[in-house]
Every structure is written in C-alpha cells, then in structure tokens.
Design a protein around this motif. Sequence first.
Motif, short mmCIF file in Angstrom:
data_model
loop_
_atom_site.label_atom_id
_atom_site.label_comp_id
_atom_site.label_asym_id
_atom_site.label_seq_id
_atom_site.Cartn_x
_atom_site.Cartn_y
_atom_site.Cartn_z
N UNK A 123 -6.57 -3.08 7.05
CA UNK A 123 -6.93 -2.17 6.00
C UNK A 123 -6.65 -2.81 4.96
N UNK A 124 -7.17 -2.58 3.82
CA UNK A 124 -7.08 -3.16 2.55
C UNK A 124 -6.19 -2.38 1.69
N UNK A 125 -5.59 -2.84 0.89
CA UNK A 125 -4.61 -2.08 0.08
C UNK A 125 -5.31 -0.67 -0.53
N UNK A 126 -6.71 -0.77 -1.01
CA UNK A 126 -7.11 0.34 -1.51
C UNK A 126 -7.20 1.47 -0.23
N UNK A 127 -7.75 0.96 0.79
CA UNK A 127 -7.66 1.86 1.91
C UNK A 127 -6.47 2.45 2.35
N UNK A 128 -5.51 1.70 2.28
CA UNK A 128 -3.96 2.34 2.53
C UNK A 128 -3.61 3.06 1.72
N UNK A 129 -4.16 2.99 0.28
CA UNK A 129 -3.79 4.00 -0.87
C UNK A 129 -4.59 5.37 -0.54
N UNK A 134 -3.67 11.46 1.74
CA UNK A 134 -4.06 12.52 2.24
C UNK A 134 -2.76 13.17 2.84
N UNK A 135 -2.73 14.59 2.72
CA UNK A 135 -1.47 15.10 3.09
C UNK A 135 -1.21 14.97 4.61
N UNK A 136 -2.20 15.05 5.07
CA UNK A 136 -2.08 14.96 6.74
C UNK A 136 -1.76 13.71 7.08
N UNK A 154 4.95 -2.19 7.54
CA UNK A 154 3.33 -2.07 7.79
C UNK A 154 2.55 -2.41 8.70
N UNK A 155 3.02 -3.30 9.63
CA UNK A 155 2.36 -3.23 10.85
C UNK A 155 2.23 -1.83 11.83
N UNK A 159 -1.03 0.20 12.74
CA UNK A 159 -1.28 0.82 14.18
C UNK A 159 -1.56 2.30 14.07
N UNK A 160 -0.51 3.06 13.69
CA UNK A 160 -0.83 4.52 13.61
C UNK A 160 -2.14 5.07 12.91
#
Length: 340
Positions: A123-129, A134-136, A154-155, A159-160
């Motif tokens: 995942x990109x940094x933007x996707x992780x952000x 998201x509260x969930x 981070x790994x 995975x989650x």
Amino acid sequence: MSSFVLKNESSAGITGISNTFLDHYMPKANGEYVKVYLYLLRALHHPSLELSVAGVADALDHTENDILRALKYWEKQKIIKLECDSSNTLQGIYLLDIPPADTESAASAAEPAASTVPPRRSYSRNELAQFSGQAECRQLLFVCEQYLKKSLSPSEIETLLYFYDQLHFSADLIEYLVEYCVCKGSRSIHYIETVALAWAEAGIATVSQAKERTTTYMRGSFAIMKAFGLNDRNPVDPEMKYIEKWLHTYDFTLDLILEACHRTMDRLHKPNFEYADRILKNWNANKVHTMNDIQALDQAHQKRSVQKRPAANVRSTGFTNFEQRDYDFDELEKQLLQSQ
C-alpha cells in the motif's frame, strides 16, 4: 450516504439468474456476496427498493462495509461495473452481461485461487493514510495490538489491511482470527496469515462460520495430540499446519486421521507428524474416504507385495535342505527408522 442509480446492460423486462453465474461464479463466492448480487437483480425491476449502500445493508442485515466489499468483489469478477464520482462516492452500478461458460472470463472465474484469494500487494503512503482515517480500521488495529501485546510493525499493519481490503474480511472476523490464533498459543503474524488464507480458500465470511470451523479444529487437534501421546501441551506452529491440512485441505474425517496417527505410532513407536502426513497424502491421492477404503487399499497393497515376491526355485540338493528365509520388509523398515 447518497443513493446510487442502478443500470442494466442486459435486455429489460426479465428478472433472472444466469446459469453461468450459478455454475461458475456462485460456487466460488461466499454466501454474503451472493446475497448482495441477488438483491441487485431483484432491485433492478422493483423501483420501491431503496438503492443505496445503507439501504442494501439494512435489507440484508449487513454493515455498509460488507456491502461495499461485496460490490468490489463482483466488480473484480467483471459481472458488475461501479461508477463513482471524484470523491469516490458510489453513484451507479451497471449489471453486465455474464459471458458464456466457454469464454476465457468464465473459465478464470471457475479457478478458486484466482477469484477467492487475490495476491497480496503493498500500500502507498496515501492509501495507508486513508485507512488510518477510517474509524473501523483504527479500532481494528488497536484491538489487534491488545491481543498481540505489542505495537504493530508496518509489515504487520499491511498484513491486517490485506485481510480487510483484499480478502474482504470484516473487522469482526479479523478480530476473531487474531483472538483464535493467540488462544492457540501463536502471536506470529505469519501463522495468522496462514490461517486467514485457509479461511479465505474455504469461503469463510462470517464469525459464526469461523467459529464452526475452529470448533472442529479444536476437537480434532486435541484428539490427534492424544493419539500421539502428547497430552501435556498444545500443538506448535508446524504441527498446527499439518492438522489444518488434514482436517480442511484433505478434508479427512477424524477417524481416518487418528488411524494414520495410530499406524505411525505402531511403526515408529513415537509421534511423527511428517510420517503421518505421508500416510494421509497417499490416502488422499487414492481418494480414501472411509475405513472400508483403507481396508481395500491395504488388501491391494498386500496382493501386490505377494506378486512381487520371486517364486522359490528349490532343487533337491544338500545345499537347499534348510528352511528358506521370508524377510518382513515392513519390519526391516521399522528397525531402520528406529535406529536413526
């Protein structure tokens, strides 16, 4: 959340289910995704049904995230097309014509590895952000940290998120997955991923389905450890993988697995999961399903063994007036294994 428009690429006036969908797409999808697709078919010619993610979620007693995951799944299967605005809000759904069974598209849908377990991606940094917003997702990562008793790397976070975003596991299902693995004595993210992939292959989509599967596993693992004389501990990671394979990949009944364990103990006089796995792998290759199948396989093996023995060519001489030796090769094998 705003309502969306449902559009149709097929001819109007008929609400039906494609046989190709029933034969090739439905068996590989989990039941919750199938319910969403069937609801869309029904809504196509029923204007009074509310067409919004929230409306579908209420009608099917799902969460809105469950509905979105189902829609993304069917979009990947190329039987619907989602139309979103610049803010990624769902505006419309196109129900696409399902191709005939002999096309490449339908053939690929029949392959479980391609349709149910997508390959993992980074995942990109933007996707992780976006996920962290998201509260969930924040709650999910917090709960997993409590179970694993550490801050997530981070790994481990990726995975989650793979379970959540690509395997389409609900947050509740992921929480139960982590809880189950920790209760089994493993906090390894690699083992958690192994169990998650097995659940995805089996079409596990709800906590109740997972509990039914794990209850079978718990009973089976206790009986298997007892058959090996290992009553004082839980199975370790490599042993758990064998048990998982025997119960759910080979799909053997417990009595057949215990028979393989007993034969291992009779042969080696000590527990050996690898040896038992060789027995079960052979039974699986020979399509063994019952104890009668095992007896038939044993009889065929004995018959082949007798036929392979060279016929005794005994002449009446002084050098052959003694009892001929009949070697028990199974016993010799046992002695060799014991000496290792």
